[in-house]
Design an enzyme around this catalytic site. Structure first.
Site, PDB file in Angstrom:
ATOM      1  N   LYS A  83       7.888  31.276  47.228  1.00 42.23           N
ATOM      2  CA  LYS A  83       7.255  30.106  47.841  1.00 42.23           C
ATOM      3  C   LYS A  83       6.289  30.582  48.920  1.00 42.23           C
ATOM      4  CE  LYS A  83       9.787  25.791  47.795  1.00 42.23           C
ATOM      5  NZ  LYS A  83      10.653  24.910  48.576  1.00 42.23           N
TER       6      LYS A  83
HETATM    7  O1  G3P Z   1      12.234  22.286  49.218  1.00 43.06           O
HETATM    8  C1  G3P Z   1      11.138  21.617  49.735  1.00 43.06           C
HETATM    9  C2  G3P Z   1      11.306  20.150  49.934  1.00 43.06           C
HETATM   10  O2  G3P Z   1      11.941  19.597  48.827  1.00 43.06           O
HETATM   11  C3  G3P Z   1      11.866  19.742  51.264  1.00 43.06           C
HETATM   12  O3  G3P Z   1      12.238  18.396  51.287  1.00 43.06           O
HETATM   13  O4  G3P Z   1      13.599  16.638  52.297  1.00 43.06           O
HETATM   14  O5  G3P Z   1      12.867  18.548  53.721  1.00 43.06           O
HETATM   15  O6  G3P Z   1      11.220  16.834  52.964  1.00 43.06           O
HETATM   16  P1  G3P Z   1      12.491  17.565  52.634  1.00 43.06           P
END
Ligand code: G3P
Length: 219
Positions: A83
């Site tokens: 990533k």
């Molecule tokens: O893994 C990246 C993403 O899915 C993070 O999500 O819930 O922290 O906005 P969130």
């Protein structure tokens, strides 16, 4: 549509893997920090559970730092995907890593222009964070629809990972739009299984079955 699970928790990954519904895993520094274990060791354990792509994120901010971290992460297992944040340095790193056949997942993507740049750089995966767009009061579904229009119009090879999923409706919308992958938190995956009418239906079928058994016994 492929389902990834968005977690670094081994129990959650094992449970969904055993159900046979997940095709990969995404992690990020926040998710790994929640587990409190050595991040590389945790990623290695995840790669032992899941055959599909497992994303681990770089921390460095310069191209040089990202590339060197990514090369180390890539040694963990053959299914590791790196990533990389959607920055100028990140995009340079993507080009270098993809040329070395190290797959990248461009993360922290919030606009259609960023999608276009990441696709042109040759990223294997691109992750629009639709939940955070929604949190900001923006129309996350329109963003996703236009993202897929762009990818399909030019036949880019990048696969779109719908990330920052907040609810099961997000998955339905992503599927209708034809997004390649959704990376889904454990709690949302669990909710996708259930419907109150399923539980009610099952209960009434079993009650009727019991009634029949009693009738047959009394004959
Ligand atoms: O893994 C990246 C993403 O899915 C993070 O999500 O819930 O922290 O906005 P969130």
């Amino acid at each position: 549509m492929k389902f990834f699970i968005d977690t670094a928790n081994l129990e959650q990954i094992r449970e969904m893997q055993e159900l046979g519904i997940i095709d990969g895993v995404t992690t990020n520094p926040t998710l790994l920090s929640r587990e409190g274990a050595d991040p590389n060791e945790q990623l290695r354990k995840i790669c032992e559970i899941v055959d599909g792509p497992v994303s681990g994120e770089v921390i460095g901010l310069t191209t040089e730092q990202m590339v060197s971290e990514a090369r180390e992460l890539a040694k963990i297992a053959s299914n590791i995907v790196i990533k990389i944040p959607m920055t100028k340095d990140g995009i340079k790193a993507v080009k270098i890593l993809e040329s070395e056949e190290i797959r990248t997942n461009v993360t922290l993507v919030f606009s259609q222009n960023q999608v276009l740049i990441a696709a042109k750089a040759g990223a294997s995966y691109i992750s629009p964070f639709i939940g955070r767009l929604m949190d900001d009061g923006q129309n996350e579904i329109d963003m996703l629809r236009e993202t897929m229009d762009i990818i399909n119009a030019y036949g880019f090879n990048s696969e779109i990972i719908v990330a920052s999923v907040r609810n099961s409706r997000h998955i339905v919308e992503a599927a209708k739009i034809g997004a390649h992958i959704a990376t889904i938190p454990f709690n949302v995956l669990e909710k996708m299984f259930s419907h109150p009418r399923t539980d009610q239906g099952l209960e009434s079928f079993l009650k009727d079955w019991e009634k029949l058994q009693k009738k047959l016994q009394n004959k």
